[in-house]
Design an enzyme around this catalytic site. Structure first.
Site, PDB file in Angstrom:
ATOM      1  N   SER A 238     -10.154   7.270   2.026  1.00  0.00           N
ATOM      2  CA  SER A 238      -8.844   7.667   1.517  1.00  0.00           C
ATOM      3  C   SER A 238      -8.799   8.025   0.031  1.00  0.00           C
ATOM      4  O   SER A 238      -7.756   8.410  -0.480  1.00  0.00           O
ATOM      5  CB  SER A 238      -7.815   6.553   1.791  1.00  0.00           C
ATOM      6  N   LYS A 283      -0.220   0.508  -0.655  1.00  0.00           N
ATOM      7  CA  LYS A 283      -0.684   1.370  -1.733  1.00  0.00           C
ATOM      8  C   LYS A 283       0.479   1.776  -2.645  1.00  0.00           C
ATOM      9  O   LYS A 283       0.307   1.886  -3.863  1.00  0.00           O
ATOM     10  CB  LYS A 283      -1.389   2.599  -1.157  1.00  0.00           C
TER      11      LYS A 283
END
EC number: 3.4.21.53
Length: 340
Positions: A238, A283
């Site tokens: 990611s 996140k």
């Protein structure tokens, strides 16, 4: 002993036992939460996160932070409940993170391989965006495939069926709609000279209506400088988007982030397509707590991101690299950018 004390101890005994068990018994769950963030324009441990050697590098300020998800394992009952109650952590079945048929070491190896692939794809996507030379070479020719004896390992692909190709995805697209048993011209560069080879396509395994060449192409940078990524103990794919933006920022004039604090996440392939990731909620929390003002969100994560976005954090929707750069330019200019 006083009878009242005996009665009280008898009443408390089950609670004490439960308390002891609660600290000993492990639950089949792991906790997911905000992990560390890293400024891809900065340093970690005295090294540039994205180090470019052999060419001039543009000065950069501000942040382009990649974000991570922290995983806590081996939880007892009390720890699991406490983390869940905090509101900053999520509790999920352990098998979602550590499949029962794999060891922790095997999972780590897979995550490390994904991270390495994200670094390679980030470099290639950035070089394509900047129009830097990248060779599309044949890494392998299938032994029983249609290209056997015609194409060779090391050949550089120039065009397929009249379509210029520069990425692995471009080769797949060039033959996607061409039926099997069709002869297509393949322009290659071999020993420094261009030549045309004609290959009759075979039937693609698993989809016999489509043709295939039976080769494994790979993209190889052809630039007089090196790009290294220096982050240890981080896994998964990611970080790709933020690594790509850091490379572009360092190799081009101006500042993609406008000198401000931008964070984000998303996979990327060499064509520049941005893919979804897991743990977007955590996140976002990590980025906000680190000071981010803008967060780049893969388009397919937008619905989830909207539900868990901290106050004051701008969510910018990203589908591909071109869109990410355009969106940052819009944010810097104070105009509307695609948002979740």
């Amino acid at each position: 002993m006083n009878r009242r004390i005996v009665t009280l101890l008898a009443a408390l005994a089950p609670i004490v036992v439960l308390g002891i068990l609660g600290t000993v018994i492990k639950v089949p769950f792991v906790a997911l939460g905000p992990g560390p963030t890293f400024n891809t324009l900065g340093e970690v441990g005295g090294e540039q996160v994205v180090a470019i050697e052999g060419t001039d590098v543009d000065d950069t300020t501000g942040h382009l932070n990649m974000t991570t998800v922290a995983v806590r394992d081996d939880l007892n009952v009390f720890e699991a409940f406490g983390l869940w109650a905090s509101g900053r952590q999520g509790i999920v079945p352990r098998e979602e993170v550590y499949p029962p048929d794999k060891s922790k070491d095997e999972v780590k190896q897979e995550n490390d391989a994904d991270f390495q692939q994200s670094e390679d794809s980030a470099e290639l996507a950035a070089l394509h965006f900047l129009d830097k030379p990248v060779d599309l070479r044949i890494a392998k020719v299938g032994e029983d495939g249609p290209s056997q004896g015609l194409l060779r390992e090391g050949d550089v692909l120039v065009s397929v069926d009249g379509k210029p190709v520069s990425t692995v995805g471009g080769v797949q697209e060039a033959v996607a709609d061409v039926p099997p048993n069709t002869e297509v011209p393949i322009v290659i560069r071999r020993d420094g000279a261009e030549t045309t080879v004609r290959v009759v396509l075979g039937a693609r395994p698993g989809d016999e209506a489509k043709g295939y060449l039976g080769i494994t192409p790979e993209e190889v940078p052809d630039v007089p400088f090196t790009i290294d990524f220096n982050l240890a103990d981080v896994g998964g794919p990611s970080a790709g988007l933020m690594f790509t933006l850091a490379v572009i920022d360092k190799l081009s004039p101006g500042e993609l982030n406008g000198g401000k604090f931008v964070a984000g996440t998303g996979t990327i392939d060499s064509d520049g397509d941005v893919g979804p990731i897991g743990g977007i909620k955590y996140k976002l929390i990590a980025a906000s707590e680190a000071g981010a003002e803008t967060f780049l969100v893969p388009a397919k994560n937008c619905d989830e991101a909207r539900q868990g976005a901290p106050d004051g954090l701008r969510l910018v929707k990203v589908e591909n690299l071109d869109g990410a750069v355009d969106a940052l330019e819009a944010v810097n200019a104070g105009v509307d950018a695609p948002h979740c």
